[in-house]
Scaffold this active site. Structure first.
Site, PDB file in Angstrom:
ATOM      1  N   GLY A  51      -6.170  40.238  -4.231  1.00 54.67           N
ATOM      2  CA  GLY A  51      -7.398  40.969  -3.928  1.00 54.67           C
ATOM      3  C   GLY A  51      -7.162  42.024  -2.859  1.00 54.67           C
ATOM      4  N   SER A  52      -7.998  43.056  -2.848  1.00 49.58           N
ATOM      5  CA  SER A  52      -7.921  44.075  -1.796  1.00 49.58           C
ATOM      6  C   SER A  52      -8.701  43.604  -0.567  1.00 49.58           C
ATOM      7  CB  SER A  52      -8.468  45.399  -2.315  1.00 49.58           C
ATOM      8  OG  SER A  52      -7.623  45.901  -3.318  1.00 49.58           O
ATOM      9  N   GLY A  53      -8.638  44.404   0.483  1.00 48.43           N
ATOM     10  CA  GLY A  53      -9.313  44.041   1.729  1.00 48.43           C
ATOM     11  C   GLY A  53      -8.368  43.470   2.767  1.00 48.43           C
ATOM     12  N   HIS A  54      -7.073  43.362   2.394  1.00 48.95           N
ATOM     13  CA  HIS A  54      -6.074  42.781   3.298  1.00 48.95           C
ATOM     14  C   HIS A  54      -5.071  43.831   3.775  1.00 48.95           C
ATOM     15  CE1 HIS A  54      -7.763  39.056   2.000  1.00 48.95           C
ATOM     16  NE2 HIS A  54      -7.325  39.191   0.769  1.00 48.95           N
ATOM     17  N   LYS A 102       0.194  34.627  -3.411  1.00 49.69           N
ATOM     18  CA  LYS A 102      -0.492  33.793  -2.416  1.00 49.69           C
ATOM     19  C   LYS A 102      -1.257  32.704  -3.167  1.00 49.69           C
ATOM     20  CE  LYS A 102      -2.878  37.013  -0.144  1.00 49.69           C
ATOM     21  NZ  LYS A 102      -2.697  38.100  -1.135  1.00 49.69           N
ATOM     22  N   ASP A 107      -5.341  34.246  -8.433  1.00 50.58           N
ATOM     23  CA  ASP A 107      -4.048  34.933  -8.426  1.00 50.58           C
ATOM     24  C   ASP A 107      -3.023  34.172  -9.251  1.00 50.58           C
ATOM     25  OD1 ASP A 107      -4.842  37.073  -6.863  1.00 50.58           O
ATOM     26  OD2 ASP A 107      -4.202  36.169  -4.975  1.00 50.58           O
ATOM     27  N   HIS A 217     -10.497  35.326   3.532  1.00 46.84           N
ATOM     28  CA  HIS A 217     -11.680  35.778   2.788  1.00 46.84           C
ATOM     29  C   HIS A 217     -12.935  35.201   3.420  1.00 46.84           C
ATOM     30  CE1 HIS A 217      -8.248  35.147   0.033  1.00 46.84           C
ATOM     31  NE2 HIS A 217      -8.521  36.390  -0.285  1.00 46.84           N
TER      32      HIS A 217
END
Lengths: 331, 331
Positions: A51-54, A102, A107, A217
């Protein structure tokens, strides 16, 4: 919600476009939200993502000495198998592929599906490794087993160095496995983060309350407690890590990771406390990485990762790498 | 106030101690809050500094290709002449010293006093350069004339490269002067920051309000306005910069600077918008630096700096440097 964005629904493609503008050594494949290296070299290909945001994870770690391709999902959401397949194909030079995943259920499902499809259709030799470094909780909202957090950067770095040095897929997999075996992490948050498309915080903390063992998250951790000093915070996080693995008399490398909104000043103070904590317990700090490596949008807080070293890991850790998110061994 | 610190009154010494733990190439002189290079080379010495709270500035820029010593005052407060003198002495190898000073009255007074005392007592040849890159306001709370902000990093980088290459004091001063002449910046904030020893925000912004042209100490800017998109924000900041200097048909280097609490995702989106803005106006983006370079504790927001390049500046910009806060030219 105040954010420097244009449209909550296009943050991922826009920020990946920005990444490729900032770093001319990578290509952005817009249709797939894949970032890959511009110049290819015949070697084992390393692919990661999630996921994005990291950010800078994972597109920021594409480059010499680390990843060959990174696949970005929507914010906090796994990328589809189709996109991961594109990442695999971009990273493939015929020497095999290592997927670094991860430990989140989405994922794992999507990366494994991409692996199976690509192996069957394209005859690419693929191995995968699951990172689950977070000692906070045994299972979590989005994972069966421990979550993968900032310790993943050590896996990118070390497996990346081995692949760059010409290691076989078996060798690269094996050193990535050793890194996973030797790394433990734990984090805390002082504030929540706001998903652009949601517009409100994922969880809430009272004034003077912090979340210990929280996920990247915003998943719940061990407890919400009153604010602690840097020294107390380090002791809480490191006690839990040391309870899980024996580091005494070993050299370790340390990541002090900011969650996105933590001032550098505070990360340096945390590093100072980690150093004192480790030395007090006859653990030998070898090398520090301090900064925003695996973030959670604008969350304030930090995580600490401790990697137990041996000579092989040290050599690979010190090998040069040149990515947007991490540069090592510059001479 | 939630901060990862131990004691509001010792944040500066504790974070500098952390800096020296993280970066084994520097020494922390505790009594003076000076960070200096461990290995000295006979060359013009570069000294900068100022109030703390802007990390990695300036201690994080001590190292090969940038500064020789950085002097830290208390948070947002100038260091005393006595401390600056220590910085000068640590940086001195007999080839002269360049002081790089951001344009704040306290810094100018104390750096100039340190210069006079050292010149008189120690016969060290010293020049000083004042950085005033912020086009937001002609005068400000703590400055007569324009404020010095993130454009200072370009001065560290370029003068540092010239000194490293063996330039004389006159040559290093002259290229620093050219950099100051060619750089313009402007910033904005989405939230305030909290001085550790004060415990409450320095200014306030309503939900959905941003401060345009705000300073790195929370000084007022041009206006408080409702939240803008990244594209609109870039246009406001860059319009003001371009109104002040002609960049058309020139190559430029760009710093997209996070104020401390701005997520990487947002900085990448801002960089994408800067790129589009410049290309639309026949200005040629040459090289981007995107990250937290000159922060304001946990302020959210960004600044944009544009440096007009010529061949000489490009060569020095691309020269290797290896500091905690900036690594360039790694091969």
């Amino acid at each position: 919600m105040k954010k420097l964005i244009n449209n909550p629904n296009s943050v991922v493609s826009e920020m990946l476009e920005g990444m490729a503008i900032i770093n001319p050594d990578v290509i952005y494949h817009k249709e797939y939200n894949v970032i890959s290296r511009k110049s290819k070299k015949e070697k084992v290909g390393l692919v990661s993502g999630g996921g994005s945001g990291h950010e800078p994870a994972h597109g920021g770690y594409v480059g010499e000495g680390m990843l060959d391709a990174a696949v970005a999902g929507n914010v906090f959401a796994s990328p589809s198998p189709e996109k991961i397949i594109k990442g695999i194909k971009e990273a493939n030079t015929g020497k095999g592929i290592l997927l670094i995943i991860k430990n989140y259920s989405g994922d794992i499902m999507n990366f494994e599906m991409a692996k199976e499809i690509t192996e069957a259709e394209d005859d690419i030799n693929i191995k995968s490794i699951i990172v689950k470094d977070d000692v906070a909780v045994p299972d979590s909202t989005y994972s069966t087993g421990r979550r993968g957090i900032a310790g993943t950067i050590f896996v990118h770095k070390i497996a990346g160095a081995k692949a760059e040095a010409g290691g076989t897929l078996e060798e690269v997999y094996s050193i990535a496995q050793k890194t996973v075996t030797n790394v433990r992490s734990m984090g805390m948050a002082m504030s929540s983060c706001i998903l652009p498309a949601v517009g409100k915080p994922g969880f809430s903390l009272q004034e003077n309350e912090v979340g210990i063992g929280i996920g990247i998250h915003g998943e719940p951790g061990i407890e919400k407690t009153n604010s602690k000093t840097a020294k107390e915070t380090v002791a809480i996080l490191c006690d839990k890590i040391l309870h899980d693995m024996e580091y005494t008399n070993n050299e370790v490398s340390i990541i002090v990771n900011g969650m996105g909104a933590t001032p550098a000043m505070e990360l340096y103070i945390v590093a100072k406390e980690v150093d004192a904590y480790l030395k007090d317990r006859n653990i030998i700090p070898y090398k520090y990485f301090v900064g925003n490596f695996m973030t959670s949008l604008e969350m304030a807080g930090c995580s600490i990762s401790l990697l137990k070293l041996d000579e092989e890991l040290k050599t690979l850790l010190d090998a040069p790498c040149n990515t947007m998110g991490l540069k090592v061994g510059y001479k």
